[in-house]
Design a protein around this motif. Structure first.
Motif, PDB file in Angstrom:
ATOM      1  N   GLN A 134       0.872  -1.175   0.000  1.00  0.00           N
ATOM      2  CA  GLN A 134       0.000   0.000   0.000  1.00  0.00           C
ATOM      3  C   GLN A 134       0.915   1.232   0.000  1.00  0.00           C
ATOM      4  O   GLN A 134       1.188   1.829   1.040  1.00  0.00           O
ATOM      5  CB  GLN A 134      -0.918  -0.003   1.234  1.00  0.00           C
ATOM      6  N   ARG A 135       1.398   1.586  -1.179  1.00  0.00           N
ATOM      7  CA  ARG A 135       2.410   2.622  -1.293  1.00  0.00           C
ATOM      8  C   ARG A 135       1.916   3.991  -0.828  1.00  0.00           C
ATOM      9  O   ARG A 135       2.645   4.716  -0.147  1.00  0.00           O
ATOM     10  CB  ARG A 135       2.900   2.691  -2.744  1.00  0.00           C
ATOM     11  N   ASP A 136       0.684   4.365  -1.178  1.00  0.00           N
ATOM     12  CA  ASP A 136       0.167   5.669  -0.757  1.00  0.00           C
ATOM     13  C   ASP A 136       0.045   5.753   0.763  1.00  0.00           C
ATOM     14  O   ASP A 136       0.298   6.812   1.356  1.00  0.00           O
ATOM     15  CB  ASP A 136      -1.198   5.935  -1.399  1.00  0.00           C
ATOM     16  N   PHE A 137      -0.354   4.668   1.368  1.00  0.00           N
ATOM     17  CA  PHE A 137      -0.449   4.593   2.831  1.00  0.00           C
ATOM     18  C   PHE A 137       0.910   4.841   3.474  1.00  0.00           C
ATOM     19  O   PHE A 137       1.047   5.656   4.400  1.00  0.00           O
ATOM     20  CB  PHE A 137      -0.995   3.222   3.210  1.00  0.00           C
ATOM     21  N   GLN A 138       1.928   4.159   2.975  1.00  0.00           N
ATOM     22  CA  GLN A 138       3.279   4.336   3.530  1.00  0.00           C
ATOM     23  C   GLN A 138       3.762   5.774   3.345  1.00  0.00           C
ATOM     24  O   GLN A 138       4.365   6.365   4.252  1.00  0.00           O
ATOM     25  CB  GLN A 138       4.260   3.359   2.862  1.00  0.00           C
ATOM     26  N   GLN A 139       3.500   6.334   2.180  1.00  0.00           N
ATOM     27  CA  GLN A 139       3.987   7.684   1.906  1.00  0.00           C
ATOM     28  C   GLN A 139       3.263   8.736   2.742  1.00  0.00           C
ATOM     29  O   GLN A 139       3.845   9.765   3.102  1.00  0.00           O
ATOM     30  CB  GLN A 139       3.863   7.994   0.415  1.00  0.00           C
ATOM     31  N   ALA A 175       5.339  11.310   5.074  1.00  0.00           N
ATOM     32  CA  ALA A 175       5.126  12.756   4.987  1.00  0.00           C
ATOM     33  C   ALA A 175       4.871  13.354   6.365  1.00  0.00           C
ATOM     34  O   ALA A 175       5.335  14.462   6.676  1.00  0.00           O
ATOM     35  CB  ALA A 175       3.965  13.058   4.048  1.00  0.00           C
ATOM     36  N   ALA A 176       4.123  12.646   7.210  1.00  0.00           N
ATOM     37  CA  ALA A 176       3.837  13.149   8.552  1.00  0.00           C
ATOM     38  C   ALA A 176       5.077  13.088   9.441  1.00  0.00           C
ATOM     39  O   ALA A 176       5.349  14.025  10.204  1.00  0.00           O
ATOM     40  CB  ALA A 176       2.699  12.345   9.173  1.00  0.00           C
ATOM     41  N   VAL A 177       5.819  12.013   9.348  1.00  0.00           N
ATOM     42  CA  VAL A 177       6.972  11.830  10.234  1.00  0.00           C
ATOM     43  C   VAL A 177       8.115  12.772   9.883  1.00  0.00           C
ATOM     44  O   VAL A 177       8.845  13.234  10.773  1.00  0.00           O
ATOM     45  CB  VAL A 177       7.436  10.361  10.208  1.00  0.00           C
ATOM     46  N   GLN A 178       8.293  13.096   8.621  1.00  0.00           N
ATOM     47  CA  GLN A 178       9.431  13.943   8.258  1.00  0.00           C
ATOM     48  C   GLN A 178       9.298  15.359   8.809  1.00  0.00           C
ATOM     49  O   GLN A 178      10.276  16.109   8.825  1.00  0.00           O
ATOM     50  CB  GLN A 178       9.644  13.957   6.748  1.00  0.00           C
ATOM     51  N   ALA A 179       8.128  15.718   9.302  1.00  0.00           N
ATOM     52  CA  ALA A 179       7.971  16.984  10.008  1.00  0.00           C
ATOM     53  C   ALA A 179       8.489  16.898  11.440  1.00  0.00           C
ATOM     54  O   ALA A 179       8.652  17.920  12.100  1.00  0.00           O
ATOM     55  CB  ALA A 179       6.500  17.399  10.014  1.00  0.00           C
ATOM     56  N   VAL A 180       8.771  15.671  11.898  1.00  0.00           N
ATOM     57  CA  VAL A 180       9.211  15.436  13.274  1.00  0.00           C
ATOM     58  C   VAL A 180      10.676  15.033  13.341  1.00  0.00           C
ATOM     59  O   VAL A 180      11.432  15.506  14.188  1.00  0.00           O
ATOM     60  CB  VAL A 180       8.339  14.342  13.929  1.00  0.00           C
ATOM     61  N   THR A 181      11.085  14.149  12.450  1.00  0.00           N
ATOM     62  CA  THR A 181      12.465  13.665  12.434  1.00  0.00           C
ATOM     63  C   THR A 181      12.833  13.285  11.009  1.00  0.00           C
ATOM     64  O   THR A 181      11.981  13.223  10.125  1.00  0.00           O
ATOM     65  CB  THR A 181      12.643  12.465  13.390  1.00  0.00           C
ATOM     66  N   HIS A 182      14.121  13.011  10.782  1.00  0.00           N
ATOM     67  CA  HIS A 182      14.601  12.781   9.421  1.00  0.00           C
ATOM     68  C   HIS A 182      14.322  11.351   8.965  1.00  0.00           C
ATOM     69  O   HIS A 182      14.227  10.425   9.764  1.00  0.00           O
ATOM     70  CB  HIS A 182      16.099  13.082   9.326  1.00  0.00           C
TER      71      HIS A 182
END
Length: 306
Positions: free
Chosen positions: A214-219, A223-230
């Motif tokens: 489920q590629r869109d799910f993973q992305q 997208a949400a996590v990269q606002a928190v950490t790398h």
């Protein structure tokens, strides 16, 4: 290479027997308290959630109750989502990220989904900062009906009534420097195999199900996590921990075939998170926050597609 070069127990080329496993267990010591750091946090949730004991493990003189936290007003008309942490007890942010989610964000989903959260699947592993259980079994290779790991068997039984109804499952993990320095050498020694080359990715990444990607799910989660950490980059060969990167920060495993926790249900949306707490660019709180961001993004995406 001699076995001594990478792990002090066992004979090179020979899998461990009961004697070697007993020697390994004798080296394990309690380093933190499941009761003080986890159970007390779960007890504080009883006002807002239904907390139940779904199993109890006894190892020697130590008794570990296993807790599940559910939505208080379970509604059969709503989708069900599953969050698991601490399958590998040493992966701290999996446990405390799940607890932080329950304390700070879970209430926002009360009228949108039934939540089932198991913050610490492997309490002995949590206390001993270990990947395996006391029988030198990796719970996260043991999720099946006839599981040899008590931790995996208990979670299997808990989730069985929901297996076909679960919409989403997110399993919270970490990749740490000790994966290379301790746990991979121990695995090679236990199985009587050579120690393959290692390498720890610096950053957050996800493991999708290669059999039902489920590629869109993973992305959405990335997208949400990269606002928190790398996010962990691919290595020079386009890999993360030896697996091809199929999208930024995403690799794939056949989760059911490998007996991974992420394959315990028939959920349409499944993922395994991996944060890197040993990175100089991340703090323990950032790791917990990344897990919470991943959970929220996963639930939001799954509900939008339900």
């Amino acid at each position: 290479m001699s076995n001594e070069a990478f792990f002090p127990i066992g004979t090179p080329g020979q899998p461990w027997g009961s004697e070697e496993k007993a020697r390994w267990l004798a080296t394990q010591t309690r380093k933190r308290s499941y009761h003080d750091e986890v159970v007390r946090e779960i007890d504080d949730l009883r006002t807002d959630f239904e907390v139940s004991e779904y199993g109890r493990h006894t190892y020697g003189h130590d008794i570990y109750p296993l807790y599940a936290v559910r939505s208080k007003s379970w509604n059969q008309a709503l989708p069900t989502v599953l969050v698991t942490g601490g399958v590998h007890g040493y992966e701290t942010s999996g446990v405390h990220g799940a607890l932080q989610f329950l304390k700070t964000r879970a209430g926002g989903f009360a009228d949108r989904a039934n939540l089932l959260v198991v913050p610490c699947v492997s309490p002995w592993g949590y206390e001993h900062i270990q990947r395996w259980n006391p029988d030198a079994i990796d719970p996260n290779r043991s999720f099946r009906e006839d599981s040899p790991a008590a931790e995996s068997a208990a979670l299997w039984a808990l989730t069985e009534p929901l297996r076909g109804d679960c919409l989403m499952h997110i399993d919270l993990h970490e990749t740490t420097d000790t994966d290379d320095s301790e746990f991979r050498p121990a695995l090679a020694a236990r199985d009587g195999k050579p120690l393959p080359p290692g390498g720890i990715p610096d950053g957050f990444y996800l493991v999708d199900d290669s059999e039902h990607p489920q590629r869109d799910f993973q992305q959405a989660i990335i997208a949400a996590v990269q606002a928190v950490t790398h996010i962990a980059p691919a290595d020079a060969d386009g890999m993360i921990i030896g697996s091809p990167v199929v999208a930024p920060g995403v690799i794939e495993y056949p989760v059911k075939q490998l007996g991974l926790c992420a394959g315990i249900t028939h959920a349409r949306f499944v993922t395994t998170t991996e944060v890197y707490p040993d990175s100089p660019k991340a703090t323990p709180q950032q790791c917990n926050d990344a897990q919470v961001a991943a959970i929220c993004a996963a639930i939001n995406h799954a509900l939008a597609q339900a």
